[in-house]
Design a protein around this motif. Structure first.
Motif, PDB file in Angstrom:
ATOM      1  N   PHE A  84      -1.277   7.485  -3.355  1.00 50.19           N
ATOM      2  CA  PHE A  84      -1.394   6.144  -3.913  1.00 50.19           C
ATOM      3  C   PHE A  84      -2.358   6.119  -5.095  1.00 50.19           C
ATOM      4  O   PHE A  84      -2.111   5.473  -6.114  1.00 50.19           O
ATOM      5  N   LEU A 105      -0.750   7.607  -8.160  1.00 46.31           N
ATOM      6  CA  LEU A 105       0.197   6.667  -8.768  1.00 46.31           C
ATOM      7  C   LEU A 105      -0.532   5.566  -9.521  1.00 46.31           C
ATOM      8  O   LEU A 105      -0.115   5.160 -10.611  1.00 46.31           O
ATOM      9  N   SER A 106      -1.611   5.072  -8.946  1.00 47.19           N
ATOM     10  CA  SER A 106      -2.400   4.028  -9.607  1.00 47.19           C
ATOM     11  C   SER A 106      -2.902   4.492 -10.965  1.00 47.19           C
ATOM     12  O   SER A 106      -2.823   3.762 -11.966  1.00 47.19           O
ATOM     13  N   ILE A 155       5.898   8.537 -12.403  1.00 45.71           N
ATOM     14  CA  ILE A 155       5.690   7.247 -11.740  1.00 45.71           C
ATOM     15  C   ILE A 155       6.858   6.906 -10.827  1.00 45.71           C
ATOM     16  O   ILE A 155       6.678   6.527  -9.665  1.00 45.71           O
ATOM     17  N   ASN A 207       6.632   6.862  -6.753  1.00 46.46           N
ATOM     18  CA  ASN A 207       6.854   5.540  -6.172  1.00 46.46           C
ATOM     19  C   ASN A 207       8.020   5.562  -5.186  1.00 46.46           C
ATOM     20  O   ASN A 207       7.958   4.998  -4.088  1.00 46.46           O
ATOM     21  N   GLU A 208       9.097   6.249  -5.561  1.00 45.25           N
ATOM     22  CA  GLU A 208      10.280   6.329  -4.707  1.00 45.25           C
ATOM     23  C   GLU A 208       9.939   7.020  -3.387  1.00 45.25           C
ATOM     24  O   GLU A 208      10.369   6.581  -2.309  1.00 45.25           O
ATOM     25  N   TYR A 248       7.910  -2.475  -5.761  1.00 45.56           N
ATOM     26  CA  TYR A 248       7.154  -1.439  -6.425  1.00 45.56           C
ATOM     27  C   TYR A 248       5.671  -1.704  -6.190  1.00 45.56           C
ATOM     28  O   TYR A 248       5.251  -2.836  -5.999  1.00 45.56           O
ATOM     29  N   PHE A 249       4.870  -0.641  -6.253  1.00 40.99           N
ATOM     30  CA  PHE A 249       3.447  -0.791  -6.011  1.00 40.99           C
ATOM     31  C   PHE A 249       2.705  -0.909  -7.338  1.00 40.99           C
ATOM     32  O   PHE A 249       2.767  -0.018  -8.176  1.00 40.99           O
ATOM     33  N   ILE A 308      -2.269  -0.597  -5.061  1.00 38.91           N
ATOM     34  CA  ILE A 308      -2.541   0.775  -4.655  1.00 38.91           C
ATOM     35  C   ILE A 308      -4.038   1.008  -4.517  1.00 38.91           C
ATOM     36  O   ILE A 308      -4.505   1.675  -3.595  1.00 38.91           O
TER      37      ILE A 308
END
Length: 390
Positions: free
Chosen positions: A75, A78-79, A199, A203-204, A377-378, A383
């Motif tokens: 997480f 991704l952030s 990304i 995310n997926e 989506y995040f 996140i």
């Protein structure tokens, strides 16, 4: 459609897939309560096979064993990627919004006068309309008799499958659209295509492997789309918002697909509203995201070479099937039978002769559709909260 040539460096930016994993983690335990089991559309273990294949696909995106990393670490990664991406996109937003619009028009071959499409990149997602968080139940309605109640349940199950397929269509078309935008984006900033790939794949993976619970309207979103059906003399409208370009593109494509999916609703307006209030609740979206791409893969595998400009006509024919016929056909498609393959092939051949797009989208005025469709989506804020244990 004209082919677009990309150079070796650009191709490398697009290629994020690594070596297959030697071992794969089992499905997350929360998938034991998969709501698609109750639809009756999956027989002879077909749903288990679909989920296992999807799980393997998502893990094979990464050269490292993604399952060996702590979720909070993923997480956090991704952030940081989203934050970096938004910073690079800031001076390019107008250009990226135009690219998004043009890509969607090219994908579907939409005449400019037939549909109004608005694309907006934003720091955060704001909602302008109310929507259902939790689905209604049969107890919320009064039925004439048990036959009407049973018919409503069948329509809801059909809608649940259509919603998942619609998500899958949008996801796959977003993945496959790179040749339509890669040159323009790469020329503006050569780091962005690489960031987009990272990304979307991270995310997926997280959506599939995280038991997301949507409780109220405060749930943060990375993208949303609002669709407006045409009144007489007007055109249908798709208004999409995303925090970064690939999410915006996915939401815009999904808005077009969701408009088309209204052909699958009951003709009776009150019945259609009841079905959408049950099937289209935001709480259902994470499951649509997890399984949708694989359901669309099953359909596309039956057809082979698929021209996206034929998609509106094909999808209209598919979702417009009577509910009992739709269930029979899709059971066969998901189970991989020859009958399912033959039916999809015939349906696609029939759809290639539908060319009156203006009349086609004008018919949407007669259908009922939910007004707000949102994706889970995040965002970077969400996140960060999870990463901090909040």
């Amino acid at each position: 459609m004209k082919n677009i040539i990309i150079n070796e460096s650009q191709a490398k930016m697009l290629n994020e897939a690594g070596l297959p994993l030697k071992t794969r983690a089992a499905l997350p335990s929360f998938m034991e309560n998969n709501p698609f089991d109750a639809t009756g559309y999956f027989v002879n273990g077909s749903l288990d096979r679909i989920l296992a294949q999807r799980n393997a696909e998502l893990q094979d995106y990464f050269s490292d064993d993604i399952n060996s990393y702590e979720k909070n670490r993923i997480f956090s990664k991704l952030s940081k990627l989203i934050t970096k991406c938004k910073k690079l996109e800031e001076p390019l937003r107008d250009q990226l919004e135009r690219i998004c619009n043009n890509v969607v028009v090219k994908i579907f071959g939409i005449p400019s006068e037939s549909m109004e499409i608005t694309c907006e990149l934003a720091d955060e997602i704001s909602r302008t309309k109310q929507f259902h968080i939790k689905p209604d139940t049969d107890e919320d309605y009064e039925y004439e008799d048990l036959d009407e109640m049973s018919g409503n349940d069948s329509e809801v199950n059909k809608r649940r499958i259509i919603n998942a397929i619609s998500y899958g269509v949008a996801w796959r078309m977003t993945e496959q659209s790179g040749r339509l935008w890669i040159n323009d984006v790469f020329e503006s900033d050569e780091d962005l295509p690489h960031l987009y790939s990272q990304i979307m794949k991270i995310n997926e993976y997280l959506v599939f492997n995280t038991d997301v619970e949507i409780k109220d309207e405060s749930h943060k979103q990375g993208g949303s789309v609002e669709t407006t059906l045409a009144n007489e003399g007007d055109t249908p409208k798709v208004s999409a918002t995303g925090v970064v370009f690939p999410i915006l593109l996915h939401e815009t494509i999904r808005g077009v697909v969701e408009l088309l999916s209204s052909y699958g609703l009951p003709d009776d307006m009150s019945a259609a509203e009841r079905v959408t209030n049950i099937a289209d609740a935001l709480e259902n979206d994470p499951w649509n995201m997890r399984i949708g791409p694989s359901l669309w893969d099953k359909i596309q595998d039956c057809i082979g070479n698929f021209e996206t400009e034929n998609f509106p006509y094909f999808y209209k024919e598919l979702v417009s099937m009577p509910t009992a016929e739709f269930e029979r056909v899709m059971k066969n498609v998901f189970a991989g039978t020859r009958f399912g393959k033959r039916t999809m092939e015939n349906l696609y051949e029939k759809s290639k002769y539908g060319h009156d797009y203006n009349k086609f989208v004008g018919d949407l005025a007669l259908k009922q559709e939910k007004s707000v469709i949102e994706d889970d989506y995040f965002t970077d804020e969400e996140i960060q909260e999870w990463d901090n244990g909040e």
